[in-house]
Design an enzyme around this catalytic site. Structure first.
Site, PDB file in Angstrom:
ATOM      1  CG  HIS A 172      11.055  -2.227   4.793  1.00 54.07           C
ATOM      2  ND1 HIS A 172       9.689  -2.125   4.648  1.00 54.07           N
ATOM      3  CD2 HIS A 172      11.280  -3.413   5.386  1.00 54.07           C
ATOM      4  CE1 HIS A 172       9.123  -3.211   5.147  1.00 54.07           C
ATOM      5  NE2 HIS A 172      10.068  -4.011   5.594  1.00 54.07           N
TER       6      HIS A 172
ATOM      7  NE  ARG B  14       3.893   6.655   1.776  1.00 54.63           N
ATOM      8  CZ  ARG B  14       4.137   5.426   2.197  1.00 54.63           C
ATOM      9  NH1 ARG B  14       4.571   4.525   1.335  1.00 54.63           N
ATOM     10  NH2 ARG B  14       3.939   5.092   3.441  1.00 54.63           N
TER      11      ARG B  14
ATOM     12  CD  GLU C 115      10.048  -7.432   5.557  1.00 53.12           C
ATOM     13  OE1 GLU C 115       9.488  -8.527   5.757  1.00 53.12           O
ATOM     14  OE2 GLU C 115      10.160  -6.559   6.429  1.00 53.12           O
TER      15      GLU C 115
ATOM     16  NE  ARG D 193       9.948   6.181   8.739  1.00 48.87           N
ATOM     17  CZ  ARG D 193       9.008   5.932   7.827  1.00 48.87           C
ATOM     18  NH1 ARG D 193       9.154   4.902   6.998  1.00 48.87           N
ATOM     19  NH2 ARG D 193       7.939   6.698   7.749  1.00 48.87           N
TER      20      ARG D 193
ATOM     21  CG  ASN E 271       8.339  -2.026   0.625  1.00 52.55           C
ATOM     22  OD1 ASN E 271       7.787  -2.196   1.716  1.00 52.55           O
ATOM     23  ND2 ASN E 271       8.944  -0.896   0.305  1.00 52.55           N
TER      24      ASN E 271
ATOM     25  CB  ALA F 282       1.330   0.198   6.318  1.00 54.76           C
TER      26      ALA F 282
ATOM     27  N   PRO G 286       0.795  -1.229   0.000  1.00 49.31           N
ATOM     28  CG  PRO G 286      -0.125  -1.082   2.134  1.00 49.31           C
ATOM     29  CD  PRO G 286       0.533  -2.050   1.188  1.00 49.31           C
ATOM     30  CG  ASN G 287      -0.320   4.295   1.227  1.00 47.18           C
ATOM     31  OD1 ASN G 287      -1.301   4.778   0.656  1.00 47.18           O
ATOM     32  ND2 ASN G 287      -0.399   3.780   2.435  1.00 47.18           N
TER      33      ASN G 287
ATOM     34  CE1 TYR H 211       8.918   5.085   3.209  1.00 55.10           C
ATOM     35  CE2 TYR H 211       7.316   6.875   3.077  1.00 55.10           C
ATOM     36  CZ  TYR H 211       7.792   5.738   3.695  1.00 55.10           C
ATOM     37  OH  TYR H 211       7.148   5.231   4.802  1.00 55.10           O
TER      38      TYR H 211
HETATM   39  C1  DQA Z   1       8.149   1.134   4.087  1.00 53.69           C
HETATM   40  C2  DQA Z   1       8.190   1.329   5.607  1.00 53.69           C
HETATM   41  C3  DQA Z   1       6.800   1.123   6.217  1.00 53.69           C
HETATM   42  O1  DQA Z   1       6.854   1.343   7.621  1.00 53.69           O
HETATM   43  C4  DQA Z   1       5.812   2.097   5.620  1.00 53.69           C
HETATM   44  O2  DQA Z   1       4.512   1.852   6.119  1.00 53.69           O
HETATM   45  C5  DQA Z   1       5.820   2.106   4.131  1.00 53.69           C
HETATM   46  C6  DQA Z   1       7.103   2.016   3.427  1.00 53.69           C
HETATM   47  C7  DQA Z   1       9.517   1.452   3.423  1.00 53.69           C
HETATM   48  O3  DQA Z   1       9.699   1.024   2.287  1.00 53.69           O
HETATM   49  O4  DQA Z   1      10.367   2.127   4.020  1.00 53.69           O
HETATM   50  O5  DQA Z   1       4.788   2.280   3.485  1.00 53.69           O
HETATM   51  O6  DQA Z   1       7.855  -0.225   3.810  1.00 53.69           O
END
Ligand code: DQA
Length: 147
Positions: free
Chosen positions: A99, A17, A97, A106, A73, A76, A9-10, A22
């Site tokens: 990020h 964003r 995985e 964070r 990835n 959230a 998501p997102n 990011y």
């Molecule tokens: C994320 C880190 C997560 O905590 C966050 O909710 C994201 C992006 C990252 O790529 O740093 O949406 O996965």
């Protein structure tokens, strides 16, 4: 060899964003770098992004027998989703995985990953380059495991 890159998501909003967290690369930029690296490595790569937990679970479940490994990835859902963890475990496919940010630097709620314990490895804190590192790592591991 065929790999699947899944973004949660997102992450479709990358570029606009929170660029301070990011970076300024869009998801399309990252996917283009991944395709370039995949062709250098001589592997095939498909990409998938969804904001929906169920669609992500289905994509992971459908990957068995089609792909040799997954780069994910979960965004959230990393911190909340037992369903994604179970889906990764159920595929039996090696999974990395990724990020973009260093989640340990964070908010505390980002420090726990429900999915990392069922993954082969984790890469974080290198922005979009982390996906390319993950691709190189999983291809090298699959090749050395096969030889
Ligand atoms: C994320 C880190 C997560 O905590 C966050 O909710 C994201 C992006 C990252 O790529 O740093 O949406 O996965």
């Amino acid at each position: 060899m065929k790999l699947l890159v899944i973004n949660g998501p997102n992450l479709g909003l990358l570029g606009q964003r929170e660029p301070d967290v990011y970076g300024s690369e869009t998801l399309a930029d990252i996917e283009q770098s991944l395709q370039e690296t995949a062709s250098e490595l001589g592997v095939e790569l498909d990409t998938f992004q969804s904001n929906e937990e169920g669609a992500l679970v289905t994509a992971i479940g459908d990957a068995s027998g089609v792909y040799d490994g997954i780069i994910i990835n979960p965004a959230a859902y990393t911190h909340t989703s037992v369903a994604l963890r179970d889906a990764i475990k159920a595929t039996g496919l090696p999974c990395v995985e990724v990020h973009l940010s260093n989640t340990h630097a964070r908010e505390e709620f980002r420090h726990t990953s429900l999915t990392a314990p069922v993954c082969t490895g984790q890469i974080m804190g290198f922005g979009g380059k982390g996906y390319v590192l993950a691709l190189k790592g999983i291809v090298e591991k699959l090749r050395s495991d096969a030889s």
